[in-house]
Design a protein around this motif. Structure first.
Motif, short mmCIF file in Angstrom:
data_model
loop_
_atom_site.label_atom_id
_atom_site.label_comp_id
_atom_site.label_asym_id
_atom_site.label_seq_id
_atom_site.Cartn_x
_atom_site.Cartn_y
_atom_site.Cartn_z
N TRP A 8 -2.23 -20.21 29.39
CA TRP A 8 -1.74 -21.08 30.47
C TRP A 8 -2.45 -20.79 31.79
CZ3 TRP A 8 3.19 -19.93 33.60
CH2 TRP A 8 3.45 -20.96 34.50
N LEU A 9 -2.61 -19.49 32.13
CA LEU A 9 -3.18 -19.11 33.42
C LEU A 9 -4.66 -18.77 33.35
CD1 LEU A 9 -0.29 -16.91 34.85
CD2 LEU A 9 -0.81 -19.29 35.38
N GLY A 10 -5.17 -18.51 32.15
CA GLY A 10 -6.59 -18.25 31.99
C GLY A 10 -7.03 -16.83 32.28
N SER A 11 -6.09 -15.90 32.46
CA SER A 11 -6.46 -14.50 32.71
C SER A 11 -5.31 -13.59 32.34
CB SER A 11 -6.84 -14.28 34.18
OG SER A 11 -5.69 -14.31 34.99
N PHE A 12 -5.64 -12.29 32.23
CA PHE A 12 -4.63 -11.28 31.90
C PHE A 12 -3.92 -10.74 33.14
CE2 PHE A 12 -7.04 -11.12 27.99
CZ PHE A 12 -6.09 -10.80 27.03
N THR A 63 -12.53 -10.15 26.09
CA THR A 63 -12.43 -11.31 26.97
C THR A 63 -12.89 -11.00 28.39
OG1 THR A 63 -10.54 -12.13 25.68
CG2 THR A 63 -10.87 -13.07 27.88
N VAL A 64 -12.42 -9.88 28.93
CA VAL A 64 -12.70 -9.55 30.33
C VAL A 64 -14.08 -8.93 30.52
CG1 VAL A 64 -11.91 -8.22 32.33
CG2 VAL A 64 -10.24 -9.32 30.82
N PHE A 65 -14.46 -8.02 29.61
CA PHE A 65 -15.70 -7.26 29.79
C PHE A 65 -16.77 -7.58 28.74
CE2 PHE A 65 -12.34 -4.50 31.56
CZ PHE A 65 -12.78 -4.45 32.87
N ASN A 66 -16.43 -8.48 27.80
CA ASN A 66 -17.36 -8.87 26.74
C ASN A 66 -17.89 -7.66 25.98
OD1 ASN A 66 -18.72 -10.79 25.21
ND2 ASN A 66 -20.58 -10.66 26.48
N VAL A 67 -16.99 -6.73 25.66
CA VAL A 67 -17.35 -5.51 24.94
C VAL A 67 -17.40 -5.81 23.45
CG1 VAL A 67 -16.57 -3.18 24.33
CG2 VAL A 67 -16.40 -3.99 26.68
N ASN A 68 -18.44 -5.29 22.79
CA ASN A 68 -18.54 -5.40 21.34
C ASN A 68 -17.48 -4.51 20.71
OD1 ASN A 68 -19.25 -5.04 18.59
ND2 ASN A 68 -21.37 -5.59 19.07
N LEU A 69 -16.55 -5.12 19.99
CA LEU A 69 -15.41 -4.38 19.46
C LEU A 69 -15.84 -3.30 18.46
CD1 LEU A 69 -12.75 -7.19 18.96
CD2 LEU A 69 -12.98 -5.55 20.84
N LYS A 70 -16.95 -3.51 17.76
CA LYS A 70 -17.40 -2.49 16.81
C LYS A 70 -17.90 -1.25 17.57
CE LYS A 70 -18.70 -5.66 13.10
NZ LYS A 70 -19.80 -6.17 12.23
N GLN A 71 -18.60 -1.48 18.68
CA GLN A 71 -19.09 -0.35 19.46
C GLN A 71 -17.97 0.35 20.21
OE1 GLN A 71 -22.08 -2.09 22.01
NE2 GLN A 71 -23.61 -2.23 20.38
N ALA A 72 -16.89 -0.38 20.47
CA ALA A 72 -15.77 0.19 21.22
C ALA A 72 -14.61 0.59 20.32
CB ALA A 72 -15.30 -0.80 22.27
N ALA A 73 -14.91 0.93 19.08
CA ALA A 73 -13.84 1.26 18.12
C ALA A 73 -13.02 2.47 18.54
CB ALA A 73 -14.46 1.50 16.74
#
Length: 515
Positions: A483-487, A353-363
């Motif tokens: 609700w707030l739109g961010s972490f 969500t925050v960094f748009n990291v590809n979850l497969k590459q960031a396993a």
């Protein structure tokens, strides 16, 4: 170096006194025992004619010269060499042979089963992806399946803790492993049979696993003196965290080789294999072991409290809740689980969500924190034991370790709000989880400090409260972010909870026995 030879028909008191005094001379340099060490050691072993008598809390343990079964492995060499050895270092047995301390075998087996305990949980987290594709499950139903484990876990902690106090950790965790291995094996069948069957099996799985931590805590307290207990817990919890890595690595491999049921068969088989070794290798108490040496038994007993334990006495629930030391442990468990499960459940979503990291590459993000937690947990245990050996009080030591375990992650989460790259964010998250493992040498050990007779029950109560906090934080994070739109705001709330709990802990926690 003086020795005691049990083959002599008469053992002179003066010779034993000389041996005892040489043993005690190592106290300050090697053991860091309290000033009562000499009195404890002097009362521990006595000789009467042809018998060797080792005192214990609930009676005397007598070894006769002609008792071949008890003599085996119980070398009568009462030397300083046998006393000063640490957990990770063997000693010299009879005829000068190198032997592995029995307590090291116990903590090794405990680390293995804690690894399996966590790996069995991770299997479902990985296998749920192909299961969802096969059965057409929705995203909302995936959350229900994942949480079904906690339905049983939240109740079994209290029951399991009470059973551990009554029957000992060996039997209770053996039954737990048997039942959760069976549930693991049945999970693929249940998923193919019906939704109700799957949820029932997963809840039963959580019910069986709820006894693991209380059993570990109580059993290690029996087998380790106070100045080694933090290291023993660190090693066992290191196995627990490495179970995540093992599950993440072996589950995809087993599924690609055997099929969807492959990892479930693998880990349930490993659990049953562990059970066969555990049943014949470990006893509830070192006093009951036939293979422990006298020097190791002396070391364990000399580092314990003299107070006897009454296994048949029911836990005084009202009295437990009337003391602030109990609430310090409960609040610490709630905060620890809150932060742990927030990071565990939402870390991948955060990066995407925050960094748009590809979850497969960031396993690798999923494995690195657990590996570092295993290392930092051992470091925390070693630091805790070192402080106690240096003469610091248990109260001071527990407060220092828990303060690191709360203030460290709180600061890391606040800094996470300012991370500009995924690499920096991953370092901060790893740092937060690593420092949180210092709690293992804080509140997790403090249960045995304040209530050794009811530690299992107290662990169950605090763990149930912590599990409820984990459910609330995991679900609440989603609603809060929506609700707030961010972490950022929720990370700030979690950090504030860490800081507030650190203050509460330092005000009310104690290392002295309360119950």
């Amino acid at each position: 170096m003086a020795t005691v030879n049990p083959t002599n028909s008469t053992i002179h008191l003066s010779k034993f006194s000389n041996t005892q005094s040489r043993l005690v001379s190592f106290r300050k340099a090697h053991l860091g025992f309290d000033p009562n060490f000499q009195r404890k050691l002097g009362n521990l072993v006595s000789f009467n004619g042809d018998n060797r008598r080792i005192s214990r809390n609930d009676g005397d343990f007598v070894l006769k010269k002609n008792d071949e079964k008890k003599q085996r492995g119980l070398g009568a060499r009462c030397t300083a060499e046998g006393i000063e050895r640490g957990i990770l270092v063997g000693g010299r047995g009879e005829e000068g042979k190198f032997v592995i301390p029995e307590r090291l075998k116990v903590v090794g087996l405990m680390a293995c089963v804690m690894s399996l305990c966590n790996a069995d949980r991770v299997v479902m987290s990985v296998a749920i992806v192909p299961l969802a594709a096969k059965h057409g499950w929705s995203s909302s139903f995936l959350g229900i399946v994942q949480s079904s484990f906690l339905w049983g876990y939240i109740f079994s902690s209290v029951i399991g803790g009470a059973l551990v106090d009554r029957y000992g950790g060996k039997k209770v965790i053996a039954w737990g492993v048997t039942l959760w291995s069976l549930a693991t094996l049945l999970t693929p069948w249940a998923a193919n049979h019906s939704t109700f069957s799957l949820l029932a099996v997963r809840a039963f799985f959580g019910l069986a696993e709820g006894v693991a931590l209380p059993s570990m805590n109580t059993l290690l307290s029996r087998w380790f003196p106070s100045h080694e207990r933090a290291t023993a817990v660190g090693l066992s919890m290191g196995g627990f965290h490495l179970g995540n890595v093992m599950g993440l690595l072996l589950t995809p491999l087993a599924m690609s080789t055997v099929g969807l049921s492959g990892p479930f068969i693998l880990f349930s088989s490993l659990g049953l294999l562990w059970l066969t070794i555990w049943a014949s290798s470990v006893t509830n108490d070192p006093q009951d072991s036939n293979s422990i040496s006298i020097s190791e038994l002396r070391l364990i007993q000399a580092g314990k409290s003299d107070s006897p334990l009454d296994k048949n006495k029911l836990p005084p629930v009202r009295l437990l809740f009337s003391k602030m030391a109990t609430w310090a442990i409960i609040v610490a468990n709630i905060t620890n689980n809150w932060g742990y499960f927030v990071l565990l459940s939402w870390m991948p979503v955060y990066f995407k969500t925050v960094f748009n990291v590809n979850l497969k590459q960031a396993a690798w993000f999923s494995a690195v924190p657990w590996g570092t937690m295993a290392i930092s947990g051992y470091i925390a245990g070693a630091m805790s034991d070192s402080l106690i050996k240096s003469g610091k009080s248990i109260t001071f030591t527990r407060k220092v370790m828990q303060s690191i375990g709360f203030i460290g992650p709180g600061i890391a989460l606040l800094c996470l709000n300012f991370a500009k790259t995924p690499v920096v964010a991953s370092i901060l998250m790893t740092l937060a989880l690593s420092l949180s493992s210092f709690s293992q040498a804080g509140f997790l050990l403090n249960m045995q400090d304040i209530a050794p007779q009811y530690a299992g029950f107290l662990h169950g109560i605090s763990n149930s409260a912590g599990t409820l906090a984990a459910i609330v934080s995991t679900i609440g994070t989603g609603y809060f972010v929506q609700w707030l739109g961010s972490f950022q705001a929720f990370l700030g709330v979690t950090a504030c909870l860490y800081f507030a709990s650190a203050i509460f802990w330092n005000l009310y926690a104690t290392g002295e026995r309360v119950f």
